[in-house]
Scaffold this active site. Sequence first.
Site, short mmCIF file in Angstrom:
data_model
loop_
_atom_site.label_atom_id
_atom_site.label_comp_id
_atom_site.label_asym_id
_atom_site.label_seq_id
_atom_site.Cartn_x
_atom_site.Cartn_y
_atom_site.Cartn_z
N CYS A 117 9.99 -4.28 -55.09
CA CYS A 117 9.36 -3.33 -54.17
C CYS A 117 8.37 -2.43 -54.93
O CYS A 117 7.32 -2.90 -55.34
CB CYS A 117 10.42 -2.51 -53.43
N HIS A 142 13.84 -6.76 -51.15
CA HIS A 142 14.96 -6.30 -51.97
C HIS A 142 16.03 -7.39 -52.08
O HIS A 142 16.91 -7.50 -51.23
CB HIS A 142 15.58 -5.04 -51.35
N GLU A 200 18.54 -7.47 -53.95
CA GLU A 200 19.86 -6.90 -54.24
C GLU A 200 20.64 -6.53 -52.99
O GLU A 200 21.87 -6.35 -53.04
CB GLU A 200 19.71 -5.66 -55.13
N GLY A 228 45.13 7.40 -58.76
CA GLY A 228 44.07 6.50 -58.33
C GLY A 228 43.84 5.38 -59.33
O GLY A 228 44.36 5.39 -60.45
N SER A 262 41.83 6.34 -63.12
CA SER A 262 42.62 6.95 -64.19
C SER A 262 43.78 6.05 -64.60
O SER A 262 44.17 6.02 -65.77
CB SER A 262 43.15 8.33 -63.76
#
EC number: 6.3.5.2
Length: 507
Positions: free
Chosen positions: A79, A167, A169, A223, A226
């Site tokens: 782009c 794009h 991606e 979580g 960690s």
Amino acid sequence: MQEKIIILDFGSQTTQLIGRRVRELDTYCEIVPYNKFPKEDPTIKGVILSGSPFSVYDKDAFKVDLSEIRGKYPILGICYGAQFMAYTNNGKVEPAGTREYGRAHLTSFCKDNVLFKGVRENTQVWMSHGDTITAIPDNFKKIASTDKVDIAAYQVEGEKVWGVQFHPEVFHSEDGTQILRNFVVDVCGCKQDWSPASFIESTVAELKAQLGDDKVVLGLSGGVDSSVAAVLLNRAIGKNLTCIFVDHGMLRKNEFKNVMNDYECLGLNVIGVDASEKFFAELAGVTEPERKRKIIGKGFIDVFDVEAHKIKDVKWLAQGTIYPDCIESLSITGTVIKSHHNVGGLPEKMHLKLCEPLRLLFKDEVRRVGRELGMPEHLITRHPFPGPGLAVRILGDITREKVRILQDADDIYIQGLRDWGLYDQVWQAGVILLPVQSVGVMGDERTYERAVALRAVTSTDAMTADWAHLPYEFLGKISNDIINKVKGVNRVTYDISSKPPATIEWE
């Protein structure tokens, strides 16, 4: 040394998505500000130029001298990146009549060009631009068009330099991953040797060299980030790692006990701290969301600091910082705009050196590493959960009774998602306790009790999110179960707001 692709970030909202797509090709990449190209790095195999919110004609548009890159590395401009290369080589870039945003199809392309190997005819691509390349220099060759854009892609003749107006991606570009694979693997020659196993092997070796016999302390949240950081560090330094898990009283039902059991089964040295009395006292009467967050953040630092100082000779603080945190901590010019530390203020307050073993990984890669480390699936696939916990899902002041109501309702909802096979289909889910009461009827009696809102969203990165279209039968059962089993609730609603304009959490 690990070979890599460098992505020069010109400020696009999809730059991180480029990085994730390259990583999905088992190839390591790094995202750096457009003007911070790492010179004299023998591991660089190619360069991708991202899109940008700017026009090449804007006074403040990001510009960079590519003379030291071009000819030395293959380049793919996406782009704005494609427009910039055309414009700076005397091509023409002009404002489109109307901004082109959305689906388009490659109506023609050079099938023998390496960039389009394996790409299907009339393949769908995603456009998002206000300017269009209308003319290219003589040594640039047009290699693709859409029905609205004549020069949808080009290659510099005799050079490994390409530009695409679309794009690749973005998910909606149907053969976008194939195009990126062609560039990364076939053009740049990357070996696709970036894997969870190779990451673990190299990171454990680096941690052993970096930390030696020093002691390390790590704050656990329950979580995935960690937790994976803790298991990785434990493999590297064993008993020299001490983990601290603070219960502020606003975790999910039985979460403190269950997570502590998980950590102990993983062989971690964990100190569990019940600090709920402190937090409830400090939050009494507080209703403003940001103030609640600050009280909990400061309280965590205070508790963590006290517990960490009980451990002798600690030299390092470890955190589960991941790659998007590091990227977002820098502006496009490389200046710090916000701290990426998971626990703000701790390193300075405690005078510890910082260790971030996951700083190179995206969230999906963290989960892949967790699986490679043999961690239980229920820990790896846990939904994101806010640091302040249920405090930001209780609108208004915090009391133990409100937390009890929300824990019970949330437990029914989350377990229901698991039982119906829906848990892994949503990015994040939870219950919000609303600051209103409503009239109801139970048996022959009139009730006046609380209302809750169910929230579930689908997303890939939490930057944007859509409300999850859960089955009506499921929502009906969960509503019925909550009203019948949770004392104090007589009404259940479902939040059908997307992000933007709403946020995932209510506070």
